[in-house]
Design a protein around this motif. Structure first.
Motif, PDB file in Angstrom:
ATOM      1  N   TYR A 171      -3.333 -24.346 -36.698  1.00 31.94           N
ATOM      2  CA  TYR A 171      -3.274 -23.006 -36.748  1.00 31.94           C
ATOM      3  C   TYR A 171      -5.100 -22.690 -36.583  1.00 31.94           C
ATOM      4  O   TYR A 171      -5.671 -21.988 -35.581  1.00 31.94           O
ATOM      5  N   ASN A 172      -5.746 -22.966 -37.662  1.00 31.12           N
ATOM      6  CA  ASN A 172      -6.914 -22.403 -37.414  1.00 31.12           C
ATOM      7  C   ASN A 172      -7.814 -23.580 -36.140  1.00 31.12           C
ATOM      8  O   ASN A 172      -8.956 -22.691 -35.474  1.00 31.12           O
ATOM      9  N   LEU A 173      -6.982 -24.135 -35.828  1.00 31.58           N
ATOM     10  CA  LEU A 173      -8.107 -25.563 -34.917  1.00 31.58           C
ATOM     11  C   LEU A 173      -7.555 -24.857 -33.401  1.00 31.58           C
ATOM     12  O   LEU A 173      -8.566 -24.881 -32.626  1.00 31.58           O
ATOM     13  N   VAL A 174      -6.838 -23.789 -33.419  1.00 32.44           N
ATOM     14  CA  VAL A 174      -6.298 -23.257 -32.574  1.00 32.44           C
ATOM     15  C   VAL A 174      -7.147 -22.317 -32.097  1.00 32.44           C
ATOM     16  O   VAL A 174      -7.468 -22.038 -30.611  1.00 32.44           O
ATOM     17  N   ASP A 175      -7.022 -21.108 -33.062  1.00 35.20           N
ATOM     18  CA  ASP A 175      -8.574 -20.493 -33.431  1.00 35.20           C
ATOM     19  C   ASP A 175     -10.054 -20.742 -32.419  1.00 35.20           C
ATOM     20  O   ASP A 175     -10.704 -20.157 -32.104  1.00 35.20           O
ATOM     21  N   LEU A 176     -10.294 -22.404 -32.931  1.00 36.82           N
ATOM     22  CA  LEU A 176     -11.382 -22.113 -32.652  1.00 36.82           C
ATOM     23  C   LEU A 176     -11.095 -23.079 -31.253  1.00 36.82           C
ATOM     24  O   LEU A 176     -12.134 -22.447 -30.653  1.00 36.82           O
TER      25      LEU A 176
ATOM     26  N   ILE B  53     -14.734  -9.445 -34.416  1.00 37.43           N
ATOM     27  CA  ILE B  53     -16.166 -10.472 -34.088  1.00 37.43           C
ATOM     28  C   ILE B  53     -15.786 -11.485 -33.021  1.00 37.43           C
ATOM     29  O   ILE B  53     -16.941 -11.539 -31.718  1.00 37.43           O
ATOM     30  N   ALA B  54     -15.615 -12.181 -33.365  1.00 33.86           N
ATOM     31  CA  ALA B  54     -15.431 -13.464 -32.801  1.00 33.86           C
ATOM     32  C   ALA B  54     -14.037 -14.080 -31.629  1.00 33.86           C
ATOM     33  O   ALA B  54     -13.868 -14.334 -30.729  1.00 33.86           O
ATOM     34  N   GLU B  73     -22.415 -16.766 -26.927  1.00 37.26           N
ATOM     35  CA  GLU B  73     -21.662 -17.923 -27.278  1.00 37.26           C
ATOM     36  C   GLU B  73     -21.574 -18.373 -28.920  1.00 37.26           C
ATOM     37  O   GLU B  73     -22.472 -17.380 -29.779  1.00 37.26           O
ATOM     38  N   ILE B  74     -20.901 -18.402 -29.719  1.00 34.33           N
ATOM     39  CA  ILE B  74     -20.977 -18.218 -31.622  1.00 34.33           C
ATOM     40  C   ILE B  74     -20.156 -19.501 -31.866  1.00 34.33           C
ATOM     41  O   ILE B  74     -19.992 -20.354 -30.920  1.00 34.33           O
ATOM     42  N   GLY B  75     -20.687 -19.656 -33.546  1.00 32.67           N
ATOM     43  CA  GLY B  75     -20.047 -20.750 -34.405  1.00 32.67           C
ATOM     44  C   GLY B  75     -19.359 -20.369 -34.870  1.00 32.67           C
ATOM     45  O   GLY B  75     -20.111 -18.757 -35.515  1.00 32.67           O
ATOM     46  N   PHE B  76     -18.014 -21.024 -35.806  1.00 36.55           N
ATOM     47  CA  PHE B  76     -17.067 -20.164 -36.691  1.00 36.55           C
ATOM     48  C   PHE B  76     -16.826 -20.987 -37.720  1.00 36.55           C
ATOM     49  O   PHE B  76     -16.771 -22.921 -37.125  1.00 36.55           O
TER      50      PHE B  76
END
Lengths: 285, 253
Positions: A171-176, B53-54, B73-76
């Motif tokens: 699900y983190n990849l989905v968020d990404l 925020i994201a 644009e953001i990086g996470f």
């Protein structure tokens, strides 16, 4: 830079370990292959010896050598039947793969679609094919009925496993993907489908075996009605004629086909998953 | 210094379906170019604030106000490296560019540059499972920075790493952030990590999550390990700990 050095030295360790591990894996694989082969050969030898010593007639239990002889002698008949069974199995498997994956993707699009359609798939799955086969034989041409039977049993494992795979994406990849504002189709192609691959392959391996079983069972039902020319029909026919060696020869061919199908899909799965998935052999330390 | 903040959180309320009030009355300004740590105990809502925020979740009330009208644009970077195991390191770093529609041949040099920036120049063709935990996290940072985003969000990225690896990544992160002039929001529960990295610390109280105090760290942005031993470092650490204690004393429930 210091981090380059750190990364370099950190890499040397695993590489050395990998070499040691590869040697160990190679030895393990040798044992893995040689041991069951030896046991299998010993079992055949024992069978041959018992049949010869006790002078059991071939119409009760043929010796392995007699079965091998029959395989060669009847090859023209048996190979034609093998081809029929094989083509039914693979046609059913291809249809089940395409249908199963397509439906799994459709179901993954929304919870509501899944709720609505999954019961049908489950009803199809839990109903034994042998019980549907006579009905299908009434409705359809015998050859089509056999194909549909094999398809029905092979379809569900592909569907269920692929659907599970599509649903268990990190699900983190989905968020990404959401952070980068990726459209749904990109999420499907670049994320959900690749992460479903291991599940899909395990479904495919099960489906391969089941398609063969479905084809055989349906052929038995159809063969009893005087139809079909597949291996199952040869078994029924040989049974009527008390040609037991040929029965065994056909049985051996069916087993060999099953083993070949399983081996083929295992190899395919290793080819696709080898470098990233634990299920494909490599040991994770 | 009356510059408008890059992003401002105004009176944020966030409730989960379970009824938990994750954030209540949260006000926070994020300034252009700063390294801001959100420091607080687990479950205080700092990660929830980061997700707001994201744009990964919406507040029940209050507003996330961007200086330029919309989220840039953001990086996470997540707590886990969150790499795609089925593809190479290079293709993992390529992902943000691929999702923007950049072709591989145009992206290859940027991917190489991002990997070199985190010290993984020789590992482009390796697969994630072949790397150590620290190296995977480096890949994750390279992926977040490959688009050179003006804002980098990090959610306890080093929490699962050993101390030696964590210290090294701390230094490299500071160097990268300074070099790219990226604004960083860094969630952590480590007082020392927050003091070492930040130009400013926002101390969170839990239930509901809100900022009770902010601490300016007025040391040069690029720091070295001797900063960990400097008297001012322990002064800041003491202040941050005291603020955390005060925040947990101020717990509403």
């Amino acid at each position: 830079m210091s981090e380059a050095r750190e990364a370099g030295s950190a890499a040397d360790g695993p590489r050395l370990d990998e070499r040691v591990d590869a040697a160990r894996a190679w030895r393990a694989r040798l044992v893995e292959i040689a041991l069951p082969l030896a046991i299998f050969a010993a079992a055949l030898g024992l069978w041959e010896a018992v049949v010869r010593l006790r002078q059991i007639p071939p119409y009760i239990l043929p010796a392995p050598s007699v079965i091998a002889e029959t395989l060669v002698k009847d090859w023209s008949v048996l190979s034609a039947s093998l081809l029929v069974t094989l083509s039914i199995t693979f046609e059913a498997l291809i249809a089940a793969t395409v249908g199963g994956v397509a439906l799994a993707i459709l179901l993954s699009q929304s919870k509501w679609i899944e709720r609505a359609f999954l019961p049908f798939a489950i009803v199809l799955q839990v109903t034994p094919v042998i019980a549907i086969a006579p009905l299908l034989l009434v409705w359809l041409e015998p050859s089509t009925a056999v194909l549909v039977c094999a398809f029905l049993v092979a379809f569900f494992p592909v569907l269920a496993n692929t659907a599970l795979g599509l649903a268990s994406t990190d699900y983190n990849l989905v968020d990404l993907f959401e952070i980068y504002r990726a459209p749904r189709w990109k999420q499907l192609v670049y994320l959900r489908l690749p992460s479903a691959l291991p599940y899909f392959f395990s479904g495919l391996r099960i489906a391969g075996g089941l398609a063969l079983i479905g084809a055989i069972v349906a052929e038995l039902a159809a063969g009893a009605a005087g139809q079909g020319t597949g291996l199952a029909f040869r078994i029924v026919e040989a049974g009527f004629r008390l040609n037991i060696p040929r029965m065994f020869a056909a049985l051996a061919l069916i087993s060999a086909t099953g083993i070949a199908i399983y081996g083929f899909f295992t190899a395919l799965s290793t080819m696709f998953l080898g470098r990233w998935h634990e299920s494909a052999g490599g040991r994770e330390r | 210094m009356s510059e408008k903040p890059l992003v401002a959180l105004r009176g944020i309320e966030k409730r989960f379906a379970s009824g938990v009030r994750a954030l209540g009355g949260l006000d926070l300004d994020v300034r252009q170019g700063e390294f801001l740590s959100l420091l607080g105990p687990s479950g205080c809502g700092k990660s929830t604030a980061l997700r707001l925020i994201a744009g990964l979740s919406e507040p029940n009330s209050g507003a996330v106000e961007w200086r330029d009208g919309a989220r840039p644009e953001i990086g996470f970077v997540f707590q886990e490296p969150t790499l795609m195991p089925w593809t190479s390191v290079a293709k993992n770093v390529f992902l943000p560019l691929r999702l923007q529609g950049v072709a591989w041949r145009d992206a290859a040099s940027r991917v190489r540059e991002a990997l070199a920036g985190v010290g993984l120049a020789g590992f482009a063709d390796a697969y994630p499972r072949e790397l150590s935990g620290g190296m995977r996290m480096r890949v994750s940072i390279a992926r977040a920075l490959v688009t050179k985003p003006p804002l980098l969000l990090m959610d306890e990225p080093f929490a699962a790493l050993d101390e030696i690896t964590r210290f090294r990544l701390n230094d490299d992160l500071l160097a990268l952030a300074a070099q790219l002039k990226t604004t960083v929001i860094f969630v952590t529960h480590s007082v020392f990590e927050s003091v070492y990295l930040s130009s400013r610390i926002a101390v969170f109280a839990a239930r509901p999550g809100r900022v009770t105090e902010t601490i300016e760290i007025s040391a040069p942005r690029v720091r070295h390990s001797d900063f960990r031993l400097a008297p001012e470092f322990s002064d800041y650490a003491r202040r941050a700990s005291a603020a955390l204690d005060a925040a947990s004393g101020a717990r509403a429930a």
